[in-house]
Write a protein that holds these residues in place. Sequence first.
Motif, PDB file in Angstrom:
ATOM      1  N   UNK A  23       0.855  -1.182   0.000  1.00  0.00           N
ATOM      2  CA  UNK A  23       0.000   0.000   0.000  1.00  0.00           C
ATOM      3  C   UNK A  23       0.891   1.232   0.000  1.00  0.00           C
ATOM      4  N   UNK A  24       0.397   2.313  -0.570  1.00  0.00           N
ATOM      5  CA  UNK A  24       1.145   3.560  -0.557  1.00  0.00           C
ATOM      6  C   UNK A  24       1.002   4.256   0.791  1.00  0.00           C
ATOM      7  N   UNK A  25       1.979   5.063   1.111  1.00  0.00           N
ATOM      8  CA  UNK A  25       1.913   5.848   2.338  1.00  0.00           C
ATOM      9  C   UNK A  25       0.624   6.669   2.362  1.00  0.00           C
ATOM     10  N   UNK A  26      -0.005   6.705   3.524  1.00  0.00           N
ATOM     11  CA  UNK A  26      -1.273   7.378   3.676  1.00  0.00           C
ATOM     12  C   UNK A  26      -2.474   6.491   3.462  1.00  0.00           C
ATOM     13  N   UNK A  27      -2.238   5.298   2.943  1.00  0.00           N
ATOM     14  CA  UNK A  27      -3.327   4.364   2.674  1.00  0.00           C
ATOM     15  C   UNK A  27      -3.732   3.567   3.888  1.00  0.00           C
ATOM     16  N   UNK A  74       5.734 -12.144  26.432  1.00  0.00           N
ATOM     17  CA  UNK A  74       5.661 -13.315  27.308  1.00  0.00           C
ATOM     18  C   UNK A  74       4.233 -13.647  27.723  1.00  0.00           C
ATOM     19  N   UNK A  75       3.315 -12.697  27.552  1.00  0.00           N
ATOM     20  CA  UNK A  75       1.914 -12.962  27.911  1.00  0.00           C
ATOM     21  C   UNK A  75       1.216 -13.831  26.874  1.00  0.00           C
ATOM     22  N   UNK A  76       1.862 -14.058  25.737  1.00  0.00           N
ATOM     23  CA  UNK A  76       1.210 -14.753  24.623  1.00  0.00           C
ATOM     24  C   UNK A  76       1.879 -16.089  24.361  1.00  0.00           C
ATOM     25  N   UNK A  77       1.061 -17.102  24.176  1.00  0.00           N
ATOM     26  CA  UNK A  77       1.568 -18.463  24.040  1.00  0.00           C
ATOM     27  C   UNK A  77       1.376 -19.044  22.644  1.00  0.00           C
ATOM     28  N   UNK A  78       0.462 -18.473  21.894  1.00  0.00           N
ATOM     29  CA  UNK A  78       0.166 -19.006  20.563  1.00  0.00           C
ATOM     30  C   UNK A  78       0.314 -17.869  19.552  1.00  0.00           C
ATOM     31  N   UNK A  79       0.952 -18.201  18.426  1.00  0.00           N
ATOM     32  CA  UNK A  79       1.253 -17.192  17.417  1.00  0.00           C
ATOM     33  C   UNK A  79       0.854 -17.685  16.036  1.00  0.00           C
ATOM     34  N   UNK A  80       0.441 -16.740  15.193  1.00  0.00           N
ATOM     35  CA  UNK A  80       0.193 -17.073  13.808  1.00  0.00           C
ATOM     36  C   UNK A  80       1.480 -17.027  13.001  1.00  0.00           C
ATOM     37  N   UNK A  81       1.357 -17.296  11.703  1.00  0.00           N
ATOM     38  CA  UNK A  81       2.506 -17.343  10.820  1.00  0.00           C
ATOM     39  C   UNK A  81       2.936 -15.956  10.342  1.00  0.00           C
ATOM     40  N   UNK A  82       2.050 -14.997  10.446  1.00  0.00           N
ATOM     41  CA  UNK A  82       2.385 -13.642  10.041  1.00  0.00           C
ATOM     42  C   UNK A  82       1.894 -13.289   8.651  1.00  0.00           C
ATOM     43  N   UNK A  83       1.690 -12.001   8.428  1.00  0.00           N
ATOM     44  CA  UNK A  83       1.306 -11.486   7.114  1.00  0.00           C
ATOM     45  C   UNK A  83       2.123 -10.231   6.841  1.00  0.00           C
ATOM     46  N   UNK A  84       2.644 -10.132   5.625  1.00  0.00           N
ATOM     47  CA  UNK A  84       3.541  -9.027   5.270  1.00  0.00           C
ATOM     48  C   UNK A  84       2.743  -7.775   4.931  1.00  0.00           C
ATOM     49  N   UNK A  85       3.156  -6.668   5.520  1.00  0.00           N
ATOM     50  CA  UNK A  85       2.618  -5.352   5.171  1.00  0.00           C
ATOM     51  C   UNK A  85       3.777  -4.500   4.675  1.00  0.00           C
ATOM     52  N   UNK A  86       3.641  -3.976   3.477  1.00  0.00           N
ATOM     53  CA  UNK A  86       4.672  -3.125   2.904  1.00  0.00           C
ATOM     54  C   UNK A  86       4.066  -1.786   2.519  1.00  0.00           C
ATOM     55  N   UNK A  87       4.638  -0.719   3.055  1.00  0.00           N
ATOM     56  CA  UNK A  87       4.135   0.623   2.787  1.00  0.00           C
ATOM     57  C   UNK A  87       5.189   1.377   1.970  1.00  0.00           C
ATOM     58  N   UNK A  88       4.823   1.752   0.779  1.00  0.00           N
ATOM     59  CA  UNK A  88       5.765   2.457  -0.095  1.00  0.00           C
ATOM     60  C   UNK A  88       5.625   3.970   0.090  1.00  0.00           C
ATOM     61  N   UNK A  89       6.730   4.648  -0.085  1.00  0.00           N
ATOM     62  CA  UNK A  89       6.730   6.116   0.095  1.00  0.00           C
ATOM     63  C   UNK A  89       6.418   6.838  -1.207  1.00  0.00           C
TER      64      UNK A  89
END
Length: 130
Positions: free
Chosen positions: A12-16, A115-130
């Motif tokens: 996404x572009x900056x500001x989006x 440390x309060x969290x025991x279960x995690x997802x795999x993650x999703x990439x967010x890229x912000x272009x200038x």
Amino acid sequence: QVQLAESGGGLVQAGGSLRLSCAASGRTFSNYAMGWFRQAPGKEREFVAAISWGIGGTYYADSVRGRFTISRDNAKNTLYLQMNSLKPEDTAVYYCATERGTGIRRWELAYVKEYKYDYWGQGTQVTVSS
């Protein structure tokens, strides 16, 4: 078995804006605190936002307060992160997480800590272009 699956990342572009989702399964979603964290290249993972069980108290990192909103839909077993006014420095892999939630709990500032969290997802990439 608790499972978390993030979606909604992208370029996404900056500001989006983007809205991330985290689908949870394996137990009663509404009974547990949830959090969003992020990790930029070459940096440690950092706290973004957290939401409590029940009525949904929240915490935000200073860097995102006023731009990001965490919410949950307990009927859909889904956690959200609405991200507005995105900046290039928001570029990271975003992870959702949840606690094991055993014993007596109280909603407290410690929920900004990993440390309060025991279960995690795999993650999703967010890229912000200038």
